[in-house]
Design an enzyme around this catalytic site. Structure first.
Site, mmCIF file in Angstrom:
data_model
loop_
_atom_site.group_PDB
_atom_site.id
_atom_site.type_symbol
_atom_site.label_atom_id
_atom_site.label_comp_id
_atom_site.label_asym_id
_atom_site.label_seq_id
_atom_site.Cartn_x
_atom_site.Cartn_y
_atom_site.Cartn_z
ATOM 1 N N SER A 73 0.856 -1.256 0.095
ATOM 2 C CA SER A 73 0.056 -0.039 -0.008
ATOM 3 C C SER A 73 1.043 1.239 0.159
ATOM 4 C CB SER A 73 -0.932 -0.001 1.226
ATOM 5 O OG SER A 73 -0.018 0.120 2.439
ATOM 6 N N HIS A 133 -12.470 -0.974 6.351
ATOM 7 C CA HIS A 133 -11.033 -1.424 6.598
ATOM 8 C C HIS A 133 -10.554 -1.445 8.062
ATOM 9 C CE1 HIS A 133 -10.355 0.162 2.383
ATOM 10 N NE2 HIS A 133 -9.750 -0.647 2.427
ATOM 11 N N THR A 183 -5.492 -6.410 7.967
ATOM 12 C CA THR A 183 -5.727 -6.214 9.446
ATOM 13 C C THR A 183 -5.679 -7.867 10.033
ATOM 14 O OG1 THR A 183 -6.777 -4.497 9.183
ATOM 15 C CG2 THR A 183 -6.689 -5.508 11.340
ATOM 16 N N ASN A 220 -9.422 -8.605 -0.450
ATOM 17 C CA ASN A 220 -8.001 -7.767 0.175
ATOM 18 C C ASN A 220 -8.277 -8.271 1.778
ATOM 19 O OD1 ASN A 220 -7.822 -6.694 -2.415
ATOM 20 N ND2 ASN A 220 -7.589 -4.833 -1.587
ATOM 21 N N ASP A 280 -1.336 -0.996 -3.734
ATOM 22 C CA ASP A 280 -2.576 -0.938 -3.206
ATOM 23 C C ASP A 280 -2.998 0.348 -2.656
ATOM 24 O OD1 ASP A 280 -4.923 -2.186 -2.106
ATOM 25 O OD2 ASP A 280 -3.981 -2.326 -0.022
HETATM 26 O O1 G3H Z 1 -6.565 -2.973 0.822
HETATM 27 C C1 G3H Z 1 -6.464 -3.471 1.666
HETATM 28 C C2 G3H Z 1 -7.538 -4.064 2.528
HETATM 29 O O2 G3H Z 1 -8.880 -3.698 1.927
HETATM 30 C C3 G3H Z 1 -7.477 -4.624 3.868
HETATM 31 O O3 G3H Z 1 -8.307 -4.190 4.781
HETATM 32 O O4 G3H Z 1 -7.131 -4.543 6.889
HETATM 33 O O5 G3H Z 1 -9.454 -4.470 6.673
HETATM 34 O O6 G3H Z 1 -8.281 -6.246 5.740
HETATM 35 P P1 G3H Z 1 -8.228 -4.972 6.023
HETATM 36 ZN ZN ZN Z 2 -8.452 -1.678 1.086
#
Ligand code: G3H
Ligand code: ZN
Length: 279
Positions: A50, A178, A231, A228, A83
């Site tokens: 990211s 997220h 976390t 995706n 990302d």
């Molecule tokens: O772009 C990355 C994700 O959307 C990850 O999201 O950390 O809530 O799983 P998350």
């Molecule tokens: Zn995301």
């Protein structure tokens, strides 16, 4: 092996009701773990870096080059993806470094500006080779710490956005947010089906850490393709490191505890690939 094309993989996964796992690389151990999980299962994986992770490391290049080297050395089909890039220069840098897939995140812009900038990124990517572009329409919450599970992407607007930009996959807001630390998000399955019927490119579910296993499987069956998850894997790794250090308080070598974190990541990614029907 050489990096594989996101467009081909996403289209074939979408056509066969399979998910494509997309996991965030934060430390080099993440990339190593994802490659090992892909090798163990034979499933393709998107290793994504990211804009925030690049910022943490003081630039994209160090983590990108490590991840690209791991991908090229692996026998598994891997994609290295940028990302949530809002910074257009970072998109250009990623393409120059050899990424074959990028997400331009214009979800904070108004609709017309998101269309304009996403179309420019699609044109740049096309001019520089077979580079896949993902965009976002309907802001998935949580990126700024504020959860917004009520936001929904409008199917007709999404279809219009794809036609106007030429984007090859689309992140949509369907109830996830997220950085959730509990897997309690309520996905809008009806909206997923409506989006799948209206939008001609594969759909991307962001913020999947907050979604329970069974709901991830159902979302894939109904039409979400790139899933995706970040976390949730941070939990996995950190819990394993904590447990290792608690059991071995004398250890000072980071390879010992980060190795425990990396092994835990491999096992959890293998399990998740089953949940999202990648294997
Ligand atoms: O772009 C990355 C994700 O959307 C990850 O999201 O950390 O809530 O799983 P998350
Ligand atoms: Zn995301």
């Amino acid at each position: 092996m050489p990096l594989v094309s996101s467009t081909t993989l996403l289209q074939s996964a979408a056509a066969t009701g399979r998910g494509l796992g997309a996991f965030n690389v934060i430390q080099v151990e993440h990339a190593e773990a994802f490659a090992l999980a892909a090798e163990r299962t034979g499933a393709p994986i998107v290793m994504q870096i990211s804009q925030n992770a690049a910022k943490y490391h003081g630039g994209l290049r160090p983590l990108a080059e490590a991840t690209l080297a791991i991908a090229h050395a692996s026998s598994a089909p891997l994609i290295v993806h940028l990302d949530h890039a809002e910074d257009r220069d970072l998109v250009s840098e990623a393409i120059a470094l050899g990424f074959t897939s990028i997400m331009f995140d214009g979800s904070h812009l108004d609709y017309a500006e998101n269309v304009k900038q996403t179309a420019e990124v699609v044109a740049e990517a096309a001019a520089r080779g077979d580079v896949h572009v993902e965009a976002e329409l309907g802001k998935v919450g949580g990126k700024d710490g504020v959860h917004a599970p009520g936001v929904r992407t409008d199917p007709a607007e999404a279809a219009e956005f794809v036609a106007a930009t030429g984007v090859q996959s689309l992140a949509v807001a369907v109830g996830s947010s997220h950085a959730m630390v509990k897997r309690s998000a309520a996905l809008d399955f009806e909206r997923i089906q409506e989006l799948k019927a209206a939008v001609p490119v594969p759909l991307v579910l962001h913020g999947s850490s907050g979604v329970a296993d069974a709901d991830i499987t159902r979302a894939v069956e109904l039409g979400m393709t790139k899933i995706n998850i970040s976390t949730h894997l941070n939990h996995t790794m950190t819990n394993a490191v904590r447990a290792y250090l608690a059991e071995n308080p004398q250890v000072v070598d980071p390879r010992k505890y980060l190795g425990a974190g990396r092994s835990a990541l491999v096992d959890e990614v293998v399990r998740l690939l089953g949940v999202l029907r990648a294997v």
